[in-house]
Design a protein around this motif. Structure first.
Motif, PDB file in Angstrom:
ATOM      1  N   GLY A   1      67.985 -16.227 -72.606  1.00 40.52           N
ATOM      2  CA  GLY A   1      66.678 -16.437 -72.003  1.00 40.52           C
ATOM      3  C   GLY A   1      66.727 -16.198 -70.510  1.00 40.52           C
ATOM      4  N   TYR A   2      65.766 -16.761 -69.824  1.00 44.01           N
ATOM      5  CA  TYR A   2      65.697 -16.629 -68.369  1.00 44.01           C
ATOM      6  C   TYR A   2      65.062 -17.888 -67.794  1.00 44.01           C
ATOM      7  N   GLN A   3      65.704 -18.446 -66.770  1.00 38.73           N
ATOM      8  CA  GLN A   3      65.220 -19.658 -66.114  1.00 38.73           C
ATOM      9  C   GLN A   3      65.192 -19.417 -64.604  1.00 38.73           C
ATOM     10  N   TYR A   4      64.094 -19.821 -63.969  1.00 28.76           N
ATOM     11  CA  TYR A   4      63.954 -19.579 -62.526  1.00 28.76           C
ATOM     12  C   TYR A   4      63.232 -20.737 -61.870  1.00 28.76           C
ATOM     13  N   ASN A   5      63.742 -21.159 -60.723  1.00 29.86           N
ATOM     14  CA  ASN A   5      63.082 -22.213 -59.965  1.00 29.86           C
ATOM     15  C   ASN A   5      63.139 -21.870 -58.481  1.00 29.86           C
ATOM     16  N   LYS A   6      62.103 -22.298 -57.748  1.00 29.55           N
ATOM     17  CA  LYS A   6      62.012 -21.997 -56.325  1.00 29.55           C
ATOM     18  C   LYS A   6      61.352 -23.150 -55.600  1.00 29.55           C
ATOM     19  N   GLN A   7      61.823 -23.409 -54.383  1.00 37.68           N
ATOM     20  CA  GLN A   7      61.206 -24.433 -53.548  1.00 37.68           C
ATOM     21  C   GLN A   7      61.225 -23.978 -52.091  1.00 37.68           C
ATOM     22  N   ARG A   8      60.073 -24.074 -51.441  1.00 40.85           N
ATOM     23  CA  ARG A   8      59.957 -23.652 -50.045  1.00 40.85           C
ATOM     24  C   ARG A   8      59.810 -24.878 -49.152  1.00 40.85           C
ATOM     25  N   LEU A   9      60.589 -24.925 -48.074  1.00 37.51           N
ATOM     26  CA  LEU A   9      60.550 -26.010 -47.113  1.00 37.51           C
ATOM     27  C   LEU A   9      59.810 -25.568 -45.857  1.00 37.51           C
ATOM     28  N   ASP A  10      59.265 -26.533 -45.120  1.00 37.28           N
ATOM     29  CA  ASP A  10      58.577 -26.225 -43.872  1.00 37.28           C
ATOM     30  C   ASP A  10      59.539 -25.625 -42.850  1.00 37.28           C
ATOM     31  N   ARG A  11      58.965 -24.911 -41.895  1.00 38.44           N
ATOM     32  CA  ARG A  11      59.779 -24.283 -40.850  1.00 38.44           C
ATOM     33  C   ARG A  11      60.555 -25.346 -40.061  1.00 38.44           C
ATOM     34  N   GLN A  12      61.849 -25.056 -39.873  1.00 37.01           N
ATOM     35  CA  GLN A  12      62.727 -25.944 -39.111  1.00 37.01           C
ATOM     36  C   GLN A  12      63.724 -25.092 -38.334  1.00 37.01           C
ATOM     37  N   VAL A  13      64.492 -25.744 -37.473  1.00 40.54           N
ATOM     38  CA  VAL A  13      65.566 -25.080 -36.750  1.00 40.54           C
ATOM     39  C   VAL A  13      66.879 -25.377 -37.474  1.00 40.54           C
TER      40      VAL A  13
ATOM     41  N   ASN B   1      69.668 -18.969 -51.089  1.00 36.95           N
ATOM     42  CA  ASN B   1      68.903 -19.818 -50.178  1.00 36.95           C
ATOM     43  C   ASN B   1      68.533 -18.966 -48.965  1.00 36.95           C
ATOM     44  N   TYR B   2      67.236 -18.685 -48.844  1.00 39.55           N
ATOM     45  CA  TYR B   2      66.759 -17.818 -47.764  1.00 39.55           C
ATOM     46  C   TYR B   2      66.379 -18.641 -46.527  1.00 39.55           C
TER      47      TYR B   2
ATOM     48  N   SER C   1      71.461 -20.721 -33.663  1.00 40.98           N
ATOM     49  CA  SER C   1      70.385 -21.553 -34.184  1.00 40.98           C
ATOM     50  C   SER C   1      69.164 -20.671 -34.413  1.00 40.98           C
ATOM     51  N   ILE C   2      68.534 -20.851 -35.568  1.00 40.69           N
ATOM     52  CA  ILE C   2      67.360 -20.042 -35.891  1.00 40.69           C
ATOM     53  C   ILE C   2      66.231 -20.949 -36.349  1.00 40.69           C
ATOM     54  N   SER C   3      64.999 -20.537 -36.091  1.00 38.93           N
ATOM     55  CA  SER C   3      63.816 -21.217 -36.599  1.00 38.93           C
ATOM     56  C   SER C   3      63.307 -20.415 -37.788  1.00 38.93           C
ATOM     57  N   ALA C   4      63.277 -21.038 -38.961  1.00 37.07           N
ATOM     58  CA  ALA C   4      62.934 -20.283 -40.167  1.00 37.07           C
ATOM     59  C   ALA C   4      62.335 -21.184 -41.228  1.00 37.07           C
ATOM     60  N   VAL C   5      61.615 -20.550 -42.141  1.00 33.31           N
ATOM     61  CA  VAL C   5      61.160 -21.209 -43.364  1.00 33.31           C
ATOM     62  C   VAL C   5      62.265 -21.050 -44.402  1.00 33.31           C
ATOM     63  N   GLN C   6      62.744 -22.167 -44.934  1.00 27.53           N
ATOM     64  CA  GLN C   6      63.824 -22.114 -45.931  1.00 27.53           C
ATOM     65  C   GLN C   6      63.228 -22.037 -47.332  1.00 27.53           C
ATOM     66  N   THR C   7      63.676 -21.042 -48.105  1.00 30.51           N
ATOM     67  CA  THR C   7      63.215 -20.867 -49.476  1.00 30.51           C
ATOM     68  C   THR C   7      64.428 -20.915 -50.404  1.00 30.51           C
ATOM     69  N   ARG C   8      64.479 -21.941 -51.225  1.00 29.32           N
ATOM     70  CA  ARG C   8      65.615 -22.136 -52.140  1.00 29.32           C
ATOM     71  C   ARG C   8      65.269 -21.588 -53.523  1.00 29.32           C
ATOM     72  N   THR C   9      66.146 -20.766 -54.067  1.00 30.44           N
ATOM     73  CA  THR C   9      65.914 -20.200 -55.399  1.00 30.44           C
ATOM     74  C   THR C   9      67.146 -20.389 -56.273  1.00 30.44           C
TER      75      THR C   9
END
Length: 220
Positions: free
Chosen positions: A87-99, A152-153, A106-114
């Motif tokens: 089969g195929y399973q996928y999950n994603k969660q986006r966090l607010d912009r942080q440093v 993790n983006y 050091s970078i300021s970015a939106v973190q997107t976990r997949t």
């Protein structure tokens, strides 16, 4: 807590429906069904939602709405079945912009976990009704492995780990065909899956509880 309640509800539904239809599925016919005499086959396709548990919750704590399961089984007359499942399973969660500290900067970015998972397992099932029955509750144990992609983006940058890892997946479920020997039916299943994957924010292992529903087809 929601995942535990869902699991308990499916167990209660399976037990209740089995009690209601037990007499109708006794299989006491004058002539045996081919399903009772020979090795026959079953295929199933289901869609489900998955509740993260254990180490998975430390990485993504959202319910996954994108889960598909495909199974094929060889049904033996004594109510046992051997199968393969994927089969195929996928999950994603986006966090607010942080440093974030990324390497030596050091970078300021939106973190997107997949997290993506493609299981490849062998299953052994026991059914509580004969292979021709209209209602077939079962318990199942599956084991093998799964291809896991952890990405993790941080904006356009990515922290990634992937590979094929060992996995186990016990499950309970019920198939309902409407009447004896009918080919096309429906199925619901509750599966606990644990993948032995450990990387960065996903600690120790990657367990989840998936509740799925779909179609089932038996034939000979």
């Amino acid at each position: 807590m929601k995942s535990i309640i869902a699991f308990a509800a499916l167990m209660a539904l399976t037990t209740t429906t089995w009690a209601q239809y037990r007499n109708d599925n006794s299989g006491n016919n004058e002539f045996p069904s081919p399903y009772q005499e020979y090795v026959t086959f079953n295929i199933a396709a289901r869609y489900g939602v998955a509740f993260p548990m254990g180490g998975t919750q430390g990485y993504i704590d959202k319910v996954s709405p994108t889960n598909f399961a495909l199974e094929g089984e060889w049904l033996f007359p004594k109510r046992f079945a051997i199968g393969i499942k994927t089969g195929y399973q996928y999950n994603k969660q986006r966090l607010d912009r942080q440093v974030y500290d990324y390497g030596d900067q050091s970078i300021s970015a939106v973190q997107t976990r997949t997290l993506s998972v493609i299981p490849a397992m062998v299953s052994l099932s026991y059914y509580f009704a004969d292979n021709a029955a209209a209602l077939r509750p079962y318990v199942q144990m599956a084991g093998g492995g799964a291809y896991v992609d952890y990405t993790n983006y941080f904006g356009t940058l990515a922290d990634q780990s992937n590979g094929f890892k060992g996995a186990i997946a016990p499950a309970i479920g019920v198939k309902y065909y409407g009447k004896r020997e009918q080919g096309l039916g429906a199925e619901i299943q509750a599966q606990y899956q644990n993948i032995f994957f450990n990387y960065d924010l996903l600690k120790n292992s990657a367990p989840s509880l998936m509740i799925s529903a779909g179609i089932s087809y038996r034939f000979y």
